[in-house]
Design an enzyme around this catalytic site. Structure first.
Site, PDB file in Angstrom:
ATOM      1  N   PHE A 163       9.439   3.915   8.462  1.00  0.00           N
ATOM      2  CA  PHE A 163      10.088   2.804   9.139  1.00  0.00           C
ATOM      3  C   PHE A 163       9.755   1.442   8.548  1.00  0.00           C
ATOM      4  CE2 PHE A 163       9.496   6.248  12.181  1.00  0.00           C
ATOM      5  CZ  PHE A 163      10.833   6.580  12.314  1.00  0.00           C
ATOM      6  N   GLY A 164       9.186   1.457   7.370  1.00  0.00           N
ATOM      7  CA  GLY A 164       8.895   0.177   6.751  1.00  0.00           C
ATOM      8  C   GLY A 164       7.764   0.305   5.762  1.00  0.00           C
ATOM      9  N   GLY A 198       6.305   3.835   4.616  1.00  0.00           N
ATOM     10  CA  GLY A 198       6.448   4.921   5.581  1.00  0.00           C
ATOM     11  C   GLY A 198       7.895   5.055   5.971  1.00  0.00           C
ATOM     12  N   LEU A 252       0.826  -1.213   0.000  1.00  0.00           N
ATOM     13  CA  LEU A 252       0.000   0.000   0.000  1.00  0.00           C
ATOM     14  C   LEU A 252       0.857   1.258   0.000  1.00  0.00           C
ATOM     15  CD1 LEU A 252      -2.627  -1.009   2.699  1.00  0.00           C
ATOM     16  CD2 LEU A 252      -3.018  -0.806   0.243  1.00  0.00           C
ATOM     17  N   ASP A 286       3.238  14.200  14.710  1.00  0.00           N
ATOM     18  CA  ASP A 286       3.464  14.086  13.273  1.00  0.00           C
ATOM     19  C   ASP A 286       2.142  14.067  12.521  1.00  0.00           C
ATOM     20  OD1 ASP A 286       5.022  14.030  11.027  1.00  0.00           O
ATOM     21  OD2 ASP A 286       5.367  11.867  11.059  1.00  0.00           O
TER      22      ASP A 286
END
Ligand SMILES: *[C@@H]1O[C@H](CO)[C@@H](O)[C@H](O)[C@H]1NC(C)=O
Ligand SMILES: *[C@@H]1O[C@H](CO)[C@@H](O)[C@H](O)[C@H]1NC(C)=O
Ligand SMILES: *[C@@H]1O[C@H](CO)[C@@H](O)[C@H](O)[C@H]1NC(C)=O
Ligand SMILES: *[C@@H]1O[C@H](CO)[C@@H](O)[C@H](O)[C@H]1NC(C)=O
Ligand SMILES: *[C@@H]1O[C@H](CO)[C@@H](O)[C@H](O)[C@H]1NC(C)=O
Ligand SMILES: *[C@@H]1O[C@H](CO)[C@@H](O)[C@H](O)[C@H]1NC(C)=O
Ligand SMILES: *[C@@H]1O[C@H](CO)[C@@H](O)[C@H](O)[C@H]1NC(C)=O
Length: 821
Positions: free
Chosen positions: A513-514, A511, A508, A627
């Protein structure tokens, strides 16, 4: 020290001997006189003359000795100022402590004539001004200022009523910051029925804490035992009072302000400031009887007012028009026949107890029996919720001022007519579930209480089967709340299976961090899997953070975590799947943008604000997201917004409102100036990001990367310029131009500009934002926003910040900076 000259005039009135301007006792021979002269207690308080704010008048007051921000906690002559003159405080024969003005008139006095031959006045170290017999060493006071509070409740003071003497002590606000005379607001411990604290504006109730439940006030479920002070309600035959005591060296007080808030303050030494620890009313739902009799207020709902289950609006027309004052009535009226029964309502603020009755020793079952016997008894509950619950509290007549919580509230049993349909299984049959608790500890604090996937699936199936049933008596199942916290642990094999071995087709997005994958569980449920990249050491902390944070959050505007998976070196979070991707996917795209008309966008703005409000205020942790941005707002199938990505979030105890960090994380364009530059973050930094986001939603443009032919300002600066010139409507996304909700749009822009103001103190809290968006009252004028030019102070020295994780969009990158300090 220099002696003070006393006008000769007085010497005939009483004898004086003054050789110091700081005394600790006032006697017949020792007085204090004008101009800042001081009587001092041991080490904490002092007393003297002062002029508040811009006032020309002089008052005799008590304030903290060591706190240089003069904080007056008590005023003697609050209604009778010394005009244009200094005064003298002295003891006049035979027993009057008097404040006398320059022409010798008594301005204020305490009369203890007849009680003693030798009265003296002393300021105790508690801040209590007392009059007593000079030879009496005991704590027997003939008079004490603690019996006549002004706007401040100090530790050791009693707020309440003595039934034997009739003395009632309550707080009353000042008129204004310049005038200590009695203002509109009072805060008292009301002994009617069962005691509760009530804030009044004149004779009108503004806010009620709800009854004391042994642990705290029913309407303040989030106020918990804390390391700073203990508090409680004492209720005996002789007296009832609310009190608190400090248990740490931290200085704390609370007061009722002239604008109608009860605020607890903490003195923070390092910043040399009073910080608000807690303030009531918190939100609109705290407004007394907002939703009328038998109504319930839930701040997470829109509108916040609703009827209790099995109740309907008394007048549908009024209710539909937003007039909730007449509240709700039973769907099936009570007829007081045999067979009346009680429906359990979970997690509420107990209704007004002024029309209630109580018994400390009864059990809940006896309580029910007593209530059934009296036709006018409408509800019952435990009086004390500690230790599994005890005692009995009964209500008569309408149930007023109830608030519904998503957690921590109290349960109440409300009478139902015999002919009202009774839900199956309401008599306490617990849904069977086999729970295998499994505690995993990774690193420091990660605790994943969990079911095995097998049990989870089984439960899930069972839940599906019972889904309908459960929904029917949502309010009356007895399921243990603790279950909410258990986070299912997924089996790696199941996840691999669900995501087709993390196939590229199922990806999808990526981000910081992964990657995020879509998946289907065997049951057909769609999920989103956030898979942490293996080499991201930094990511592990964020992962833990996210799990701990979000597992405890439940709000319809926050994305829901279904579970996690930790196996080998794989760490994954499993979320509910959001079919409509994220907000940025729509608003920044000309074509897709047309799918979001104003009604949808306004709904999104409102949803985000409520989600944030929940994070900041209503959840059991106070959470700062840090964030918030368009790509972190996901949209469900109906385009309802859900805030996601809690990797950066920080949670706080009830007392803290912000912090300082040397590690600045966030996203350019959304970061508030004080955070980006100084690393100071607070709920107000989220408010700033929210403001930026609102402007983006309205304009369809990104704040960063905004280009205009006429100037070099960013979107915030552009919006500010247009606003000042009265051209705010030009900010609108082209696809919204034909919309007819102009006032809503202008209001949203106005609120957004309030949110992005330079000074954090100027920005509204999220509760005000929610209120401002939903009401029509006048709004304050925004001041100049922060970061409104494209050149970002961060960019000047961001050479050290190149360790930012990779991301799909340069503009949207989440960065990490170490501030040099
Ligand atoms: C109070 O003292 C200040 C300086 O100590 C003096 O200037 C002022 O005139 C005094 N005011 C009165 C009312 O005595
Ligand atoms: C108050 O003081 C001012 C200046 O000292 C003086 O002009 C005025 O007459 C005084 N007013 C009263 C009511 O004493
Ligand atoms: C003292 O108080 C009396 C009574 O309120 C008032 O008439 C008088 O003017 C006051 N004197 C001064 C110097 O303010
Ligand atoms: C003080 O109290 C005594 C006894 O109650 C009373 O006789 C006296 O008049 C009072 N004095 C004043 C100035 O009020
Ligand atoms: C308090 O009540 C008065 C009278 O009803 C009203 O005019 C005033 O605005 C209220 N104050 C606040 C702060 O709401
Ligand atoms: C409901 O309220 C409206 C507006 O106040 C009023 O006109 C109407 O008569 C009310 N209806 C009933 C059934 O009371
Ligand atoms: C029911 O309770 C009310 C309030 O306590 C009381 O006034 C009334 O007498 C009671 N009625 C009966 C029948 O006990």
């Amino acid at each position: 020290m220099e002696g003070l000259k006393i006008p000769f005039l007085f010497s005939s009135l009483f004898s004086m001997l003054i050789n110091s301007n700081a005394v600790d006792t006032i006697t017949k021979t020792q007085s204090i006189t004008g101009n800042n002269t001081i009587i001092s207690s041991g080490g904490s308080f002092e007393m003297g003359f002062f002029s508040p704010g811009n006032s020309q008048n002089t008052y005799l007051g008590i304030w903290y000795k060591k706190i240089f921000v003069r904080t007056v906690v008590w005023v003697a002559n609050r209604e009778t100022p010394l005009v244009n003159s200094s005064g003298i405080l002295t003891v006049i024969d035979p027993g009057i402590l008097a404040l006398v003005n320059a022409t010798g008139s008594v301005i204020w006095s305490v009369n203890v004539t007849g009680s003693t031959q030798n009265p003296i006045a002393q300021l105790m170290d508690s801040g209590n001004l007392v009059v007593k017999d000079a030879n009496d060493k005991s704590e027997h006071f003939l008079w004490q200022s603690f019996d006549y509070p002004c706007d401040t409740h100090l530790p050791g003071m009693k707020l309440g009523k003595n039934f034997e003497t009739g003395l009632e002590r309550h707080l009353s606000s000042w008129k204004s910051s310049d005038d200590p005379a009695r203002g509109e607001f009072t805060y008292r411990c009301d002994p009617q029925g069962y005691p509760q604290n009530i804030l009044n504006n004149g004779s009108v109730e503004v806010f009620r804490t709800g009854p004391w439940n042994g642990l705290g006030f029913s309407g303040r479920p989030n106020l918990k035992p804390n390391p700073i002070y203990t508090y409680g309600l004492v209720y005996t035959k002789a007296e009832v009072y609310y009190h608190y005591e400090l248990i740490s060296p931290v200085v704390s007080r609370y007061d009722v302000s002239y604008d109608g808030f009860v605020k607890r303050w903490i003195w923070v030494d390092p910043t040399q400031k009073w910080e608000i620890y807690h303030s009531s009313p918190i939100d609109n739902c705290d407004t007394y009887a907002l939703c009328g009799p038998n109504g319930k207020c839930n701040i997470a709902n829109s509108p916040a007012c609703g009827c209790l289950s099995k109740f309907v609006p008394r007048n549908q027309t009024e209710w539909g028009n937003g007039d909730y004052s007449n509240g709700c009535v039973r769907r099936t009226p009570l007829d007081c026949h045999n067979g009346d029964w009680f429906l359990k309502y979970l997690r509420y603020k107990m209704p007004d107890t002024r029309n209630s009755w109580f018994d400390r020793s009864m059990t809940l079952m006896e309580c029910e029996t007593v209530c059934l016997k009296n036709c006018s008894c409408t509800a019952y509950a435990n009086l004390d919720i500690t230790g599994g619950g005890s005692g009995c509290l009964l209500w008569f007549g309408e149930l007023i001022d109830m608030k519904e919580y998503s957690e921590n509230g109290q349960d109440i049993y409300i009478r139902m007519a015999s002919s009202e349909s009774e839900p199956v299984g309401s008599n306490g049959k617990r849904r069977e579930s086999i729970i295998v608790g499994l505690t995993l500890t990774i690193g420091m604090l990660l605790i994943c209480l969990s079911l095995t996937l097998y049990v989870w699936r089984k439960k899930n199936r069972e839940q599906k089967r019972k889904g309908l049933l459960r929904q029917r008596y949502n309010d009356d199942t007895n399921e243990s709340q603790k279950e909410d916290l258990q986070l299912p642990l997924f089996d790696l094999a199941a996840i691999i299976n669900a995501t087709d071995n993390f196939s590229e087709n199922n990806k999808l997005g990526e981000g910081g961090f992964g990657s995020v994958y879509k998946g289907f569980l065997e049951e057909g449920q769609e999920i989103a899997v956030k898979r942490l990249s293996r080499n991201s050491r930094q990511g592990l902390d964020e992962f833990k953070n996210e799990v701990i944070c979000i597992a405890k959050l439940q709000h319809r505007n926050l994305v829901k975590l279904l579970g996690c998976c930790i196996q080998g070196d794989e760490t994954m979070l499993i979320y509910e799947y959001m079919p409509n991707k994220s907000l940025d996917f729509f608003i920044f795209d000309r074509t897709r943008g047309t799918l979001l008309d104003w009604t949808k966008r306004f709904n999104i703005i409102n949803g985000i604000s409520r989600g944030l409000l929940y994070l900041h205020q209503d959840s059991r942790l106070r959470i700062i997201h840090r964030d918030l941005k368009a790509s972190n707002v996901l949209l469900d199938v109906d385009m309802n917004p859900k805030i996601s990505d809690f990797g950066m979030a920080r949670s706080f105890g009830g007392n803290e409102t912000g912090a300082n960090t040397s590690k600045v994380v966030g996203t350019y364009g959304y970061m508030s100036p004080e955070y980006a530059v100084d690393g100071i973050f607070s709920v107000k930094s989220d408010v700033f990001s929210f403001g930026v986001l609102v402007l983006e939603i309205i304009s369809g443009k990104r704040n960063r990367g905004f280009i205009h032919s006429a100037h070099r300002l960013n979107l915030v600066g552009h919006a500010w310029t247009l606003y000042k010139e009265g051209r705010s409507l030009e900010l609108m996304d082209g696809s919204l131009r034909d919309s007819c909700y102009l006032s809503e749009m202008l209001r949203s822009i106005h609120v957004a500009l309030l949110c992005v103001q330079q000074c954090p103190e100027d920005r509204p809290s999220m509760s005000s934002v929610v209120l401002m968006l939903s009401s029509e009252g006048a709004l304050p004028q925004p001041k100049q926003p922060g970061f409104y030019t494209e050149r970002n102070p961060l960019e000047a020295d961001s050479s050290s910040s190149k360790d930012a994780p990779s991301s799909t969009s340069v503009n949207e990158i989440t960065i990490t900076l170490l501030n040099a300090r």
